[in-house]
Structures are given as C-alpha cells and as structure tokens.
Design a protein around this motif. Structure first.
Motif, PDB file in Angstrom:
ATOM      1  N   ASN A  54       0.469   0.821  15.077  1.00 11.54           N
ATOM      2  CA  ASN A  54       0.390   1.801  13.988  1.00 11.54           C
ATOM      3  C   ASN A  54      -1.019   2.396  13.886  1.00 11.54           C
ATOM      4  O   ASN A  54      -1.416   2.920  12.853  1.00 11.54           O
ATOM      5  CB  ASN A  54       0.841   1.202  12.641  1.00 11.54           C
ATOM      6  CG  ASN A  54      -0.075   0.106  12.157  1.00 11.54           C
ATOM      7  OD1 ASN A  54      -0.995  -0.305  12.857  1.00 11.54           O
ATOM      8  ND2 ASN A  54       0.175  -0.373  10.962  1.00 11.54           N
ATOM      9  N   ARG A 113       3.050   6.153  10.111  1.00 15.75           N
ATOM     10  CA  ARG A 113       2.792   4.778   9.658  1.00 15.75           C
ATOM     11  C   ARG A 113       3.786   4.337   8.600  1.00 15.75           C
ATOM     12  O   ARG A 113       4.090   3.154   8.482  1.00 15.75           O
ATOM     13  CB  ARG A 113       1.379   4.682   9.071  1.00 15.75           C
ATOM     14  CG  ARG A 113       0.307   4.465  10.122  1.00 15.75           C
ATOM     15  CD  ARG A 113      -1.033   4.405   9.453  1.00 15.75           C
ATOM     16  NE  ARG A 113      -2.100   4.145  10.404  1.00 15.75           N
ATOM     17  CZ  ARG A 113      -3.335   4.596  10.263  1.00 15.75           C
ATOM     18  NH1 ARG A 113      -3.642   5.330   9.219  1.00 15.75           N
ATOM     19  NH2 ARG A 113      -4.254   4.313  11.154  1.00 15.75           N
ATOM     20  N   PHE A 166       0.211  -8.678   7.306  1.00 18.99           N
ATOM     21  CA  PHE A 166      -1.085  -9.153   7.801  1.00 18.99           C
ATOM     22  C   PHE A 166      -1.228 -10.667   7.640  1.00 18.99           C
ATOM     23  O   PHE A 166      -0.604 -11.275   6.773  1.00 18.99           O
ATOM     24  CB  PHE A 166      -2.216  -8.481   7.014  1.00 18.99           C
ATOM     25  CG  PHE A 166      -2.248  -6.986   7.128  1.00 18.99           C
ATOM     26  CD1 PHE A 166      -3.014  -6.360   8.097  1.00 18.99           C
ATOM     27  CD2 PHE A 166      -1.513  -6.192   6.257  1.00 18.99           C
ATOM     28  CE1 PHE A 166      -3.055  -4.975   8.190  1.00 18.99           C
ATOM     29  CE2 PHE A 166      -1.547  -4.810   6.340  1.00 18.99           C
ATOM     30  CZ  PHE A 166      -2.315  -4.207   7.316  1.00 18.99           C
ATOM     31  N   PHE A 214      -2.401  -5.703  -2.928  1.00 23.42           N
ATOM     32  CA  PHE A 214      -3.386  -4.982  -3.731  1.00 23.42           C
ATOM     33  C   PHE A 214      -3.744  -5.815  -4.956  1.00 23.42           C
ATOM     34  O   PHE A 214      -2.909  -6.040  -5.832  1.00 23.42           O
ATOM     35  CB  PHE A 214      -2.840  -3.607  -4.122  1.00 23.42           C
ATOM     36  CG  PHE A 214      -2.409  -2.807  -2.919  1.00 23.42           C
ATOM     37  CD1 PHE A 214      -3.255  -2.679  -1.813  1.00 23.42           C
ATOM     38  CD2 PHE A 214      -1.163  -2.220  -2.866  1.00 23.42           C
ATOM     39  CE1 PHE A 214      -2.859  -1.958  -0.699  1.00 23.42           C
ATOM     40  CE2 PHE A 214      -0.760  -1.492  -1.753  1.00 23.42           C
ATOM     41  CZ  PHE A 214      -1.606  -1.370  -0.657  1.00 23.42           C
ATOM     42  N   GLU A 257      -6.665  -1.187   4.749  1.00 26.12           N
ATOM     43  CA  GLU A 257      -5.756  -1.246   5.898  1.00 26.12           C
ATOM     44  C   GLU A 257      -4.314  -1.330   5.446  1.00 26.12           C
ATOM     45  O   GLU A 257      -3.441  -0.646   5.980  1.00 26.12           O
ATOM     46  CB  GLU A 257      -6.078  -2.472   6.764  1.00 26.12           C
ATOM     47  CG  GLU A 257      -7.105  -2.175   7.822  1.00 26.12           C
ATOM     48  CD  GLU A 257      -7.274  -3.318   8.808  1.00 26.12           C
ATOM     49  OE1 GLU A 257      -6.626  -4.371   8.644  1.00 26.12           O
ATOM     50  OE2 GLU A 257      -8.060  -3.137   9.745  1.00 26.12           O
ATOM     51  N   ALA A 258      -4.067  -2.175   4.445  1.00 33.30           N
ATOM     52  CA  ALA A 258      -2.702  -2.312   3.934  1.00 33.30           C
ATOM     53  C   ALA A 258      -2.220  -0.984   3.369  1.00 33.30           C
ATOM     54  O   ALA A 258      -1.066  -0.606   3.545  1.00 33.30           O
ATOM     55  CB  ALA A 258      -2.642  -3.408   2.879  1.00 33.30           C
ATOM     56  N   ALA A 259      -3.114  -0.276   2.679  1.00 36.80           N
ATOM     57  CA  ALA A 259      -2.747   1.014   2.096  1.00 36.80           C
ATOM     58  C   ALA A 259      -2.416   2.024   3.198  1.00 36.80           C
ATOM     59  O   ALA A 259      -1.419   2.738   3.126  1.00 36.80           O
ATOM     60  CB  ALA A 259      -3.876   1.544   1.213  1.00 36.80           C
ATOM     61  N   ARG A 260      -3.251   2.061   4.220  1.00 42.77           N
ATOM     62  CA  ARG A 260      -3.000   2.999   5.315  1.00 42.77           C
ATOM     63  C   ARG A 260      -1.724   2.635   6.065  1.00 42.77           C
ATOM     64  O   ARG A 260      -0.957   3.502   6.480  1.00 42.77           O
ATOM     65  CB  ARG A 260      -4.189   3.026   6.265  1.00 42.77           C
ATOM     66  CG  ARG A 260      -5.337   3.886   5.742  1.00 42.77           C
ATOM     67  CD  ARG A 260      -6.405   4.058   6.787  1.00 42.77           C
ATOM     68  NE  ARG A 260      -7.108   2.810   7.003  1.00 42.77           N
ATOM     69  CZ  ARG A 260      -7.660   2.448   8.155  1.00 42.77           C
ATOM     70  NH1 ARG A 260      -7.563   3.230   9.204  1.00 42.77           N
ATOM     71  NH2 ARG A 260      -8.296   1.312   8.261  1.00 42.77           N
ATOM     72  N   ALA A 261      -1.499   1.323   6.229  1.00 47.22           N
ATOM     73  CA  ALA A 261      -0.302   0.878   6.954  1.00 47.22           C
ATOM     74  C   ALA A 261       0.972   1.286   6.219  1.00 47.22           C
ATOM     75  O   ALA A 261       2.013   1.476   6.836  1.00 47.22           O
ATOM     76  CB  ALA A 261      -0.339  -0.639   7.163  1.00 47.22           C
ATOM     77  N   LEU A 262       0.885   1.450   4.886  1.00 48.09           N
ATOM     78  CA  LEU A 262       2.058   1.886   4.119  1.00 48.09           C
ATOM     79  C   LEU A 262       2.326   3.374   4.309  1.00 48.09           C
ATOM     80  O   LEU A 262       3.369   3.870   3.920  1.00 48.09           O
ATOM     81  CB  LEU A 262       1.839   1.635   2.628  1.00 48.09           C
ATOM     82  CG  LEU A 262       2.133   0.256   2.075  1.00 48.09           C
ATOM     83  CD1 LEU A 262       1.844   0.241   0.587  1.00 48.09           C
ATOM     84  CD2 LEU A 262       3.578  -0.141   2.331  1.00 48.09           C
TER      85      LEU A 262
END
Lengths: 262, 215
Positions: A68, A96, A103, A109, B116-121
């Motif tokens: 991704n 994406r 992860f 968040f 990274e988590a935000a972008r991966a979403l």
C-alpha cells in the motif's frame, strides 16, 4: 541441495483464472546502501491467504508495506486489481482505502474512542453517514468480540483487544485485500490466539490476505501458500504442507530447524 | 490615587486596546502558525521551504523591526495600513513563527504509526493531519503554546511606540502629566497586563488537564 537451486523460486499455480488481485513484478528497494528488496515477483489471487515468513531483516515487513506504498519502491511495478499503484496524492489515498492494514503496534488513534476509530475511515473516505458507519462499526466490533468496549479509549483495552479493534477498523472499509504486518508480535502469549482466531475466520470467509508472521500454527491452518524470504529475496514459495515437511532450500531448512525445535 | 481614578477612562480604553490587540493577534498567530506547521511537515518540498523561510525570517527579526516594516515599509509599496491593524498584523505574523515551531514539536511527538494508520485507511495528507495528528499534537503543546501566547501579550507593548494607545502608552503620557504618581501608574499598567495573562495561564492549566489523553 545446491545454492543455485535454492535461489530458484518454485511457482504455485494460481487457483483462479484471470488477473491476480495483487501483483509485484521486479520490485527493488534500497534503504541507503542496504538492498532490502531484490527483484521481487509475487502474485496474489483473489481469496488467497499468503503467509510471509523469514528471519528478521529479511525484508518481509518491508514487502508487506510496499503493497500500500507505506514504503515507496525504487524500481519495478506493483498493481492492485489491475491498477498500478499511484505515486502520491489523492489517487494513492483512494487505492489505499481498498487495502486494509493491521500493524504490529496496533496504531489505534489514541484520542478517539473505539467506535470513532472504526467509523473515521468510512465517514471521511467512503462518505458514509455517521449513523450508517456506526451501525456497521458495531457489527464489526461485535464480530471481533469487543462490542462492549465501543465507548472506551484504546489505552483502556488490552493488546489483544486493541488488535481486534484494528482488524475491525480495517474491515470497515470493505477492503479488497488485508495486509497484516506481524499482527501478534507485540502481544502477550495468552492474547495471541484471540487475534489469530479472528484472522482464521476472516480467511475462511474468503478474504484475500497477506500475513507477515512468526506464527507457524497460523500458517499451517489458514495459509494457501507460504512465502519464505531471506536477504531481501523470495527464496521459496509453496503450499504450507510442502513447505513445512519438505522445504527445498537450505536456508528454509535452517530457518525451520531453528524455530521448530523448541 | 486620585490621579489614577481621574484617569480611569484612559486606563479602561488602554486596557481594552491591549486586550483587543492580544486577542486578534493571538487568533492570527494560532491560525497562521498551525498552517505553517502543516506546511513544514507536508510531503511537498516547496511548501516546506516556504514555511521554513517564513519561520526563520520572523523568528530572527526583532519585533520592532517587523512593526517598522509593516507600518512604515508597506506604504512605500502603496499598502497603507492603520496603526492598530498594523500592530495586529505585526504581532500576529511575528508570533505565528513561534506558534509554528511549538505545534511542529507536537506533531513530531505524535508517533509515526498514527499517521501511517491514517494514511493506510485512505485518508489524504490533509485529512490525516486534521483528524489524527494535529488533535494529538495540540494536546502535547498546550504548555509551550501558553508560553508563546503570554509572551505575545507582553510583546503587544511595542505597539505603544507606533501610536497605538495601549496600556504601555499610558506610562509616558501619565508620567509626563504628573511624575509624582509614577509608582501608581506603573502598578496600574502591570495589573492591566496581569488581568490578561494570569487568567490565560490558568486557562492553559485547565485545558491541559482536560485534554490529556492516555497513550
């Protein structure tokens, strides 16, 4: 077994006809002087569960993260559902959204509740209404067994619960493929199974999955194919039964001997 | 004492001027500073360069020089601005550089995995910043931002040198009128500033406690 034979990658014939869902061809990546991914070719079919294993530093996490484009590549091509990965910007963001990612360190968040963690993507990216996103989020949270925690904050949950929320968060986007980057490596041993159980049920439901893991039990039970990496290369690729009972390369034999003896 | 009481109206006007100047400049500094911080962490090199240039320019220029530039320099290119708006602009632009750096330190304190988590979403860079990174960054920079804003309130006193009738401007005016009451005038002015800064400091403490998040 000679080393030249070891570097040849046995191919597993694709299970369904047509274009693979994810295809990496000739992918190279350097971290400075370090050649972390070397001429990687890998195709993943719809509904296939591919487990990537290998010693630390072999490039397996990097491989997972290139799919991704959390890690950009230096050469080669990656396509998802026939579409080439865009460089940056809105196009990449759109692509994406179709690729779920889980992860090692959960990355929920921290300032949002469990429910908000799951609804953020559907509301902001998929433009769903809040009510619709929350209904679906609660369904998914129930499915992974953390429905009662919906109004808590991530830090109030155990590691296993957080990782199941992370899976629900990814599922809420209705992804075409899910990437798992060592999803159980940061968990206490007694919490590993609760996460693996969710992953196994996903695999049974036909989700296309790429899983970087050290959990050989999961690989045996849920994988269609095991990809063994070492030194930035795919050294071996086989169905789990073949790989675990009759590995072809010396490096895979060596690796398996080390991890399966205890 | 009578002298101060006789000039109560003057004190009130001056206090309101300093308060207004502080609020407007503070708002400008917070908005512009946050925007600059977003530019400095963006993946687009020209935006990063521009914001870095801005910060280094304003951070390393004395505020008095900024005032000179805005109030006497801009009219040279036919951009005439009044003394009060000029003061708001000067203090706001100057303070934005410090706000930017405070906010940026907060952005850097948010773990990379969050973005990274935000972008991966599938969130865009702007969405990740707005929804995930900045809300967490602000929480960690409440104390340094409080410092920046309190320093700013005191910095507004330079406006007195540019024909703005703020609290500091009372000092020369009233002392010239009656030098005997120097101490009282000084105390009056200091109290005026404290009426603005002390509640701000208390507010900062309250906000800090309220927005604290578990990690």
């Amino acid at each position: 077994m000679t080393s030249s034979a070891a570097s040849r990658v046995p191919r597993v014939t694709s299970r369904t006809a047509g274009e693979p869902l994810v295809r990496l061809s000739g992918v190279d990546k350097w971290f400075g002087e370090l050649h972390v991914l070397q001429d990687i070719d890998l195709s993943i079919d719809r509904g296939e569960v591919v487990v990537v294993i290998g010693p630390s530093g072999s490039g397996k996490s990097t491989l997972c993260r290139t799919i991704n484009r959390l890690e950009p590549i230096d050469s080669g091509e990656i396509t998802i559902d026939g579409q080439r990965l865009p460089e940056e910007g809105k196009e990449l963001a759109r692509l994406r959204a179709d690729v779920g990612m889980v992860f090692q360190s959960f990355n929920l968040f921290a300032h949002k509740t469990i429910l908000e963690n799951v609804t953020l993507g559907p509301i902001k990216v998929r433009k769903q209404s809040k009510a619709e996103a929350e209904r679906r989020a609660r369904e998914l949270l129930d499915r992974v067994g953390v429905g009662v925690q919906a109004n808590k904050y991530p830090a109030q949950l155990s590691g296993g619960q957080q990782q199941r929320v992370a899976i629900a968060r990814a599922l809420a986007m209705d992804p075409k493929v899910m990437l798992f980057d060592e999803p159980t490596s940061a968990l206490d041993p007694e919490m590993i199974n609760e996460v693996l159980d969710v992953m196994i049920s996903l695999a049974r439901d036909g989700m296309t999955m790429v899983v970087v893991t050290h959990e050989m039990g999961f690989a045996r039970r849920a994988a269609n194919r095991v990809v063994f990496m070492d030194g930035g290369r795919i050294v071996e690729s086989a169905v789990p039964e073949t790989f675990f009972t009759n590995p072809q390369s010396d490096r895979a034999k060596d690796f398996l001997a080390k991890i399966l003896t205890h | 004492m009578d002298f101060v009481r006789e000039n109560a109206d003057l004190f009130l006007d001056a206090f309101l001027t300093t308060l207004g100047l502080s609020l407007l400049a503070g708002l400008l500094a917070l908005v512009l500073g946050t925007l600059l911080a977003a530019m400095r962490v963006s993946p687009i090199p020209p935006l990063r360069g521009l914001a870095t240039f801005y910060v280094e320019t304003f951070r390393n220029t004395p505020l008095t020089v900024v005032f000179f530039f805005i109030i006497f320099g801009l009219p040279q290119i036919d951009f005439v601005i009044g003394f009060f708006p000029g003061a708001v602009l000067s203090v706001g632009l100057y303070t934005a550089a410090f706000v930017c750096e405070a906010v940026r330190s907060g952005v850097n304190a948010v773990s990379g995995g969050q973005a990274e988590a935000a972008r991966a979403l599938g969130l865009t860079f702007g969405q990740s910043l707005r929804e995930v990174v900045l809300p967490q960054a602000f929480r960690t920079v409440v104390p340094p931002l409080g410092n920046v804003l309190i320093a700013m309130v005191k910095n507004t006193s330079i406006a007195a040198g540019f024909s703005v009738s703020d609290l500091s401007s009372l000092l020369p005016r009233l002392v010239n009128a009656d030098a005997g009451d120097l101490t009282l005038v000084l105390v009056g002015v200091v109290v005026g500033y404290m009426v603005i800064t002390l509640p701000s400091a208390l507010a900062v403490n309250r906000i800090e406690r309220r927005v604290a998040i578990l990690r």
